[in-house]
Design an enzyme around this catalytic site. Structure first.
Site, PDB file in Angstrom:
ATOM      1  N   LYS A 114      23.141 142.937  37.600  1.00 16.10           N
ATOM      2  CA  LYS A 114      23.083 142.582  36.453  1.00 16.10           C
ATOM      3  C   LYS A 114      23.644 141.079  36.987  1.00 16.10           C
ATOM      4  O   LYS A 114      24.092 141.173  38.272  1.00 16.10           O
ATOM      5  CB  LYS A 114      23.871 142.774  35.603  1.00 16.10           C
ATOM      6  CG  LYS A 114      25.377 143.213  35.450  1.00 16.10           C
ATOM      7  CD  LYS A 114      26.470 142.129  35.914  1.00 16.10           C
ATOM      8  CE  LYS A 114      27.728 142.215  35.964  1.00 16.10           C
ATOM      9  NZ  LYS A 114      29.195 141.553  36.166  1.00 16.10           N
TER      10      LYS A 114
ATOM     11  N   PRO B 226      24.518 143.697  46.271  1.00 15.23           N
ATOM     12  CA  PRO B 226      25.562 143.912  46.935  1.00 15.23           C
ATOM     13  C   PRO B 226      26.422 144.425  46.304  1.00 15.23           C
ATOM     14  O   PRO B 226      26.806 144.152  45.350  1.00 15.23           O
ATOM     15  CB  PRO B 226      26.000 142.697  46.081  1.00 15.23           C
ATOM     16  CG  PRO B 226      24.519 142.015  46.349  1.00 15.23           C
ATOM     17  CD  PRO B 226      23.782 142.800  45.911  1.00 15.23           C
TER      18      PRO B 226
ATOM     19  N   ALA C 174      27.600 144.430  39.475  1.00 13.61           N
ATOM     20  CA  ALA C 174      27.239 145.981  38.664  1.00 13.61           C
ATOM     21  C   ALA C 174      26.572 146.450  39.642  1.00 13.61           C
ATOM     22  O   ALA C 174      26.330 147.717  38.713  1.00 13.61           O
ATOM     23  CB  ALA C 174      27.311 145.652  37.145  1.00 13.61           C
TER      24      ALA C 174
ATOM     25  N   ASP D  44      30.624 148.083  32.050  1.00 13.22           N
ATOM     26  CA  ASP D  44      28.551 147.214  32.917  1.00 13.22           C
ATOM     27  C   ASP D  44      28.005 148.514  32.547  1.00 13.22           C
ATOM     28  O   ASP D  44      26.153 148.147  32.031  1.00 13.22           O
ATOM     29  CB  ASP D  44      29.408 146.698  33.717  1.00 13.22           C
ATOM     30  CG  ASP D  44      29.962 145.704  33.928  1.00 13.22           C
ATOM     31  OD1 ASP D  44      30.685 144.979  33.028  1.00 13.22           O
ATOM     32  OD2 ASP D  44      30.015 145.290  35.356  1.00 13.22           O
TER      33      ASP D  44
END
Length: 298
Positions: free
Chosen positions: A10, A95, A101, A137
């Protein structure tokens, strides 16, 4: 038998942060957009709960029960009177510790995969409730698309998106601790009356119209100053991306990944190439959004 779920990263196109609450959290107006960088989470029966991981930065992923994927399996199993005896394998492409997230995505992916593997038949509402217990998240990682998160980010309202948006993500060396960034936000705002977080109507309108230029003009992240305070070199990355032709750039969430909105796919490729050559980041990744939330493959 095994079940594989693909789950997206995200970007926060707006992250408005209120003052610290008594419980240590912050009220948020958090506009999420899912983007097409994915982890794949595969679960299969095992004698005990264990986690493996491969892919970029896999060495930074915890392989014990603190991993959100493991916690998701345990919470679902506990609710349904099961033993959480599964092998969870994470094929990592989001990543790590980058403000995108990735850990939350793995939690949502494991939850959906375990529900399918065990046949628990959990409702969408139950899955979202477990996601909210796992972290702020995680519910959005299950939902995908675009959404406004309020409370500490876990209360979601889906948003209309009128078209696709093209992004470049500059991945920094090393991570930034989300609690450390919020702590720095509190330090920088000590003695300041922090306003209640509110979603930007012009930004919501830009999303609904699918207008990259209008969205670029309204991007904001209240944690950016804190992330730059802890990692001043991110200013060089932001400057390099905008100099290369991005419409706008900002720190993604708590960082240290920086996100650049571009006008189209060709511009994104050009910006990514320039960022890769700039020496201000470890790598640059191109992705578009909105992307679908967690979904079972096969």
């Amino acid at each position: 038998m095994s079940v594989t779920v693909r789950v997206p990263a995200k970007v926060n196109v707006q992250l408005a942060v209120g003052g610290a609450r008594p419980d240590g959290f912050h009220d948020l107006a958090n506009v999420f957009l899912a983007v097409g960088l994915y982890d794949e989470v595969t679960v299969s029966p095992a004698d005990e709960l264990r986690i493996t991981c491969d892919g970029p930065d896999a060495g930074q992923v915890p392989l014990d029960r603190t991993n959100l994927a493991a916690r998701a399996a345990q919470k679902l199993a506990e609710r349904h009177g099961l033993a959480p005896d599964v092998h969870i394998h994470i094929a990592k492409d989001i990543p790590v510790a980058g403000g995108m997230a990735g850990g939350s995505a793995d939690g949502a992916g494991a939850l959906l995969a375990c529900d399918a593997l065990w046949g628990t038949g959990a409702s969408r509402a139950e899955l979202l409730d477990i996601c909210a217990e796992l972290g702020s998240d995680v519910p959005f990682s299950l939902l995908g698309g675009a959404a406004l998160g309020t409370g500490r980010g876990e209360k979601l309202r889906p948003l209309e998106v009128g078209g696709g948006f093209h992004w470049v993500f500059a991945v920094a060396d090393g991570g930034l601790s989300t609690p450390a960034v919020y702590g720095e936000f509190d330090r920088l705002n000590e003695g300041v009356e922090v306003p209640e977080p509110v979603a930007s109507q012009p930004l919501l309108d830009a999303l609904a119209k699918g207008d990259p230029a209008a969205l670029a003009a309204t991007l904001s992240n209240d944690l950016q100053a804190a992330a730059l305070s802890l990692r001043p070199s991110l200013a060089d990355t932001l400057a390099a991306g905008t100099a290369a032709g991005a419409l706008a750039g900002l720190v993604s969430g708590s960082g240290p990944t920086t996100a650049f909105l571009t006008v189209d796919a060709a511009s994104a490729a050009k910006v990514a190439e320039a960022l890769g050559a700039s020496g201000t980041c470890r790598m640059a990744r191109v992705a578009s959004g909105p992307a679908r939330g967690a979904c079972r493959l096969g």
